[in-house]
Design a protein around this motif. Sequence first.
Motif, short mmCIF file in Angstrom:
data_model
loop_
_atom_site.label_atom_id
_atom_site.label_comp_id
_atom_site.label_asym_id
_atom_site.label_seq_id
_atom_site.Cartn_x
_atom_site.Cartn_y
_atom_site.Cartn_z
N GLY A 153 0.67 -1.23 -0.22
CA GLY A 153 -0.15 -0.14 -0.24
C GLY A 153 1.29 1.37 -0.48
N LYS A 154 2.09 1.20 0.96
CA LYS A 154 2.71 2.13 0.79
C LYS A 154 3.71 2.35 -0.62
CE LYS A 154 3.37 2.44 5.41
NZ LYS A 154 4.28 1.60 7.03
N ILE A 156 2.64 1.87 -3.71
CA ILE A 156 1.19 2.37 -4.68
C ILE A 156 1.11 3.51 -4.32
CG2 ILE A 156 -1.08 1.73 -5.45
CD1 ILE A 156 -0.39 -0.90 -4.55
N ALA A 157 1.09 3.92 -2.49
CA ALA A 157 0.46 5.42 -2.23
C ALA A 157 2.35 6.10 -3.06
CB ALA A 157 0.42 5.80 -1.32
N ALA A 158 3.25 5.72 -3.15
CA ALA A 158 4.51 6.50 -3.58
C ALA A 158 4.26 6.51 -4.52
CB ALA A 158 5.67 6.01 -2.72
N ALA A 168 10.36 4.46 -4.51
CA ALA A 168 9.17 4.09 -4.07
C ALA A 168 10.25 3.20 -3.04
CB ALA A 168 8.46 4.07 -4.82
N PHE B 82 -5.65 6.63 -0.80
CA PHE B 82 -6.32 5.06 -0.30
C PHE B 82 -7.45 5.40 0.29
CE2 PHE B 82 -2.80 5.79 -3.31
CZ PHE B 82 -2.82 4.54 -4.37
N SER B 86 -1.54 4.37 4.60
CA SER B 86 -0.49 4.58 3.48
C SER B 86 -0.38 5.77 3.52
CB SER B 86 -0.91 3.82 1.85
OG SER B 86 -1.41 4.97 1.55
N PHE B 88 3.64 7.38 4.74
CA PHE B 88 5.39 6.99 4.67
C PHE B 88 5.64 6.76 6.55
CE2 PHE B 88 5.18 8.36 0.78
CZ PHE B 88 4.58 7.70 0.50
N PHE B 98 6.68 14.65 0.64
CA PHE B 98 6.69 13.06 -1.07
C PHE B 98 6.89 13.50 -1.65
CE2 PHE B 98 7.00 9.17 -2.64
CZ PHE B 98 8.14 8.62 -2.12
#
Lengths: 256, 234
Positions: A153-154, A156-158, A168, B82, B86, B88, B98
């Motif tokens: 999930g992280k 994909i978010a990146a 990412a 999302f 999610s 970081f 970011f």
Amino acid sequence: MAPEISNVSMFFLVFFVLIPVSLSYFYALGLSKSIFWSSFRGVTQLFLIGYVLTYLFSLEPLTGISIMLTVMIVVAALHASKKGQGIPFVRSITFLVIVLIEIFVLVMWLGFDMISFQPDQVIPMSGMVIGNSMVAIGLALERMKSEFKEGKGKIIAALALGAKPEQASKILVRKIVKASMIPNVDGLKTIGLVQLPGMMTGLILGGVAPIEAIRYQIVISLSIFASVSLSAMLVTVIFYRFFFNKNQQMIQMKES
Amino acid sequence: MSIEKVILEAKNIQSDRLKNINFTLHEGEIITLIGPSGAGKSSLLMLLNRLEDPNEGTIHYLGKDINEYPLEQLRKRIGMVFQSSSLFEGSVEDNLKFGPSLFDEWKPERGKELLEVVQLPKEYLDKNVEELSGGEQQRIAFARTLANKPEILLLDEVTSALDVKNVELIERFLKEIVPNQVKAMMMVTHDIEQAKRLGNRTFFMNNEEIVEQGRTSQVLEAPKTNTLQAFLKE
Ligand SMILES: Nc1ncnc2c1ncn2[C@@H]1O[C@H](COP(=O)(O)OP(=O)(O)OP(=O)(O)O)[C@@H](O)[C@H]1O
Ligand SMILES: [Mg+2]
């Protein structure tokens, strides 16, 4: 000359084996057979390696060292890459990473005259570095797979924020490299206080003065630290790309 | 009838998880996407910023095939938030910067502005994201995406894990940012009332297809197909 342990003395080690065997019997652990077998196997392996090393030490340094290093690196690569099943080219890349690390430590050791190019020095020292790198690479591969799964999930978010796969992955790669270093950082803090490191113990038993033995220990401990961090770093910076396709999308890793 | 400017157009999309997808997204509009679990709602959103690619069909963004944009630019301009926030690991500020940092566009004052948009105090910048409540985390996730100044927002069930108060807050600021900060929005929701409150148009998806699409009031109050009628009754 180092003191020798006689065959008779060795024989009485049976008592050490009998203790776990009787415990297993007493508590009905059902382990007697495997205790005997693994003790027997371990002893045999060590005797064999004793003879093999004796033989290798008698060869030309270059021949003996090459043979043994090749065997150690191949075995280590095969073993470490098992943890990365499903990742493309994992075996050959792991092999190359270990070769690189071995070259790096050899250049340091020989270049700065820390040890000399003799089988009895290069082989045990390399063995320790290769063995530790093997474990580090295996752990890094394992962590990488689980981090990419849990951290999907992280990632994909990146990507959705416009990050390239390399950028990412950085959020996970940092974690993996850090995790690989921590045991060494902790280990170095208490080294020698709780337990004398194996190599130093061996040298002292072999009759080397403690003040000399620690020099070797320092060389090996720091070499291991460097190789372990380098292994984890190389593995992650090489392998992250296999978790993405050319359109910077995450791909599904096959479960192993 | 005003002729609205089309900013996104999908034609004859076929993918592993979608069939016959055709739609347009206009400037100033919010499309809400509803449908049963597994219908393909998330898969549809992921095609628009190329987190996935279709096997067939085309998607045009501002008149140009999305494949012609540099990927990073496309994803920056079509932002996505999302369900699970999610975030970081690290501070709120680490998260907010970011995206902009990837394009060398981060200015420290931006942090405070973004927190204001999602109604969090500026002291939050240095907080570790793990210290935040679920609602606060989701608001940071919003701010993180808004930091990139996206032109389109794709939202995938962004309020489904939140309490009424946070839902209200997020809905209020969604209404504020379209069309002032963001030109258009597509949001997946499993809350029919939310689809009504926010949507100008609504798409009902079922079995990898868009089964009905039209004005939200029409689609939800006068469903044409039996599947949608049954879905709304649940
Ligand atoms: N990573 C994946 N790999 C393979 N199949 C997937 C993957 N993600 C989703 N699917 C499948 O694709 C179909 C559409 O999934 P999608 O996530 O788009 O549905 P959804 O409408 O968003 O559902 P939900 O409301 O549960 O989020 C489902 O049948 C799902 O099982
Ligand atoms: Mg979904």
